[in-house]
Scaffold this motif. Structure first.
Motif, PDB file in Angstrom:
ATOM      1  N   CYS A 227     -34.650 -53.794  22.232  1.00  0.00           N
ATOM      2  CA  CYS A 227     -33.956 -52.796  21.435  1.00  0.00           C
ATOM      3  C   CYS A 227     -34.641 -52.687  20.074  1.00  0.00           C
ATOM      4  CB  CYS A 227     -32.495 -53.172  21.225  1.00  0.00           C
ATOM      5  SG  CYS A 227     -31.551 -53.186  22.748  1.00  0.00           S
ATOM      6  N   PRO A 228     -34.758 -51.492  19.571  1.00  0.00           N
ATOM      7  CA  PRO A 228     -35.399 -51.352  18.254  1.00  0.00           C
ATOM      8  C   PRO A 228     -34.526 -52.019  17.173  1.00  0.00           C
ATOM      9  CG  PRO A 228     -34.539 -49.242  19.016  1.00  0.00           C
ATOM     10  CD  PRO A 228     -34.348 -50.230  20.135  1.00  0.00           C
ATOM     11  N   GLU A 229     -35.225 -52.562  16.217  1.00  0.00           N
ATOM     12  CA  GLU A 229     -34.516 -53.183  15.090  1.00  0.00           C
ATOM     13  C   GLU A 229     -33.838 -52.099  14.278  1.00  0.00           C
ATOM     14  OE1 GLU A 229     -34.299 -56.445  14.411  1.00  0.00           O
ATOM     15  OE2 GLU A 229     -35.392 -56.870  16.267  1.00  0.00           O
ATOM     16  N   PRO A 230     -32.641 -52.361  13.792  1.00  0.00           N
ATOM     17  CA  PRO A 230     -31.975 -51.346  12.950  1.00  0.00           C
ATOM     18  C   PRO A 230     -32.731 -51.209  11.622  1.00  0.00           C
ATOM     19  CG  PRO A 230     -30.657 -53.351  13.108  1.00  0.00           C
ATOM     20  CD  PRO A 230     -31.823 -53.525  14.002  1.00  0.00           C
TER      21      PRO A 230
END
Length: 58
Positions: free
Chosen positions: A52-55
């Motif tokens: 998942c992409p980092e926020p």
């Protein structure tokens, strides 16, 4: 109730009986080759997980 399928020991016995001239070393080699092929298949067809992409920092 009995299963229509044999246990692994029975399957191995029948396979070995089909080629009595094969040595233990040859059977070991075939077993390793089959295991390697199975592991490669599983690794290739394993579901891919996406990171998942980092926020973004706020």
């Amino acid at each position: 109730m009995t299963s229509q399928y044999s246990g692994w020991a029975d399957v191995e016995r029948r396979i070995r009986e089909s080629r009595p001239e094969a040595s233990d070393a040859e059977w070991g080699s075939r077993e390793r080759a089959a295991r390697t092929a199975t592991e490669a298949y599983v690794a290739e067809h394993r579901p891919r997980t996406r990171k998942c992409p980092e926020p973004e920092p706020q």
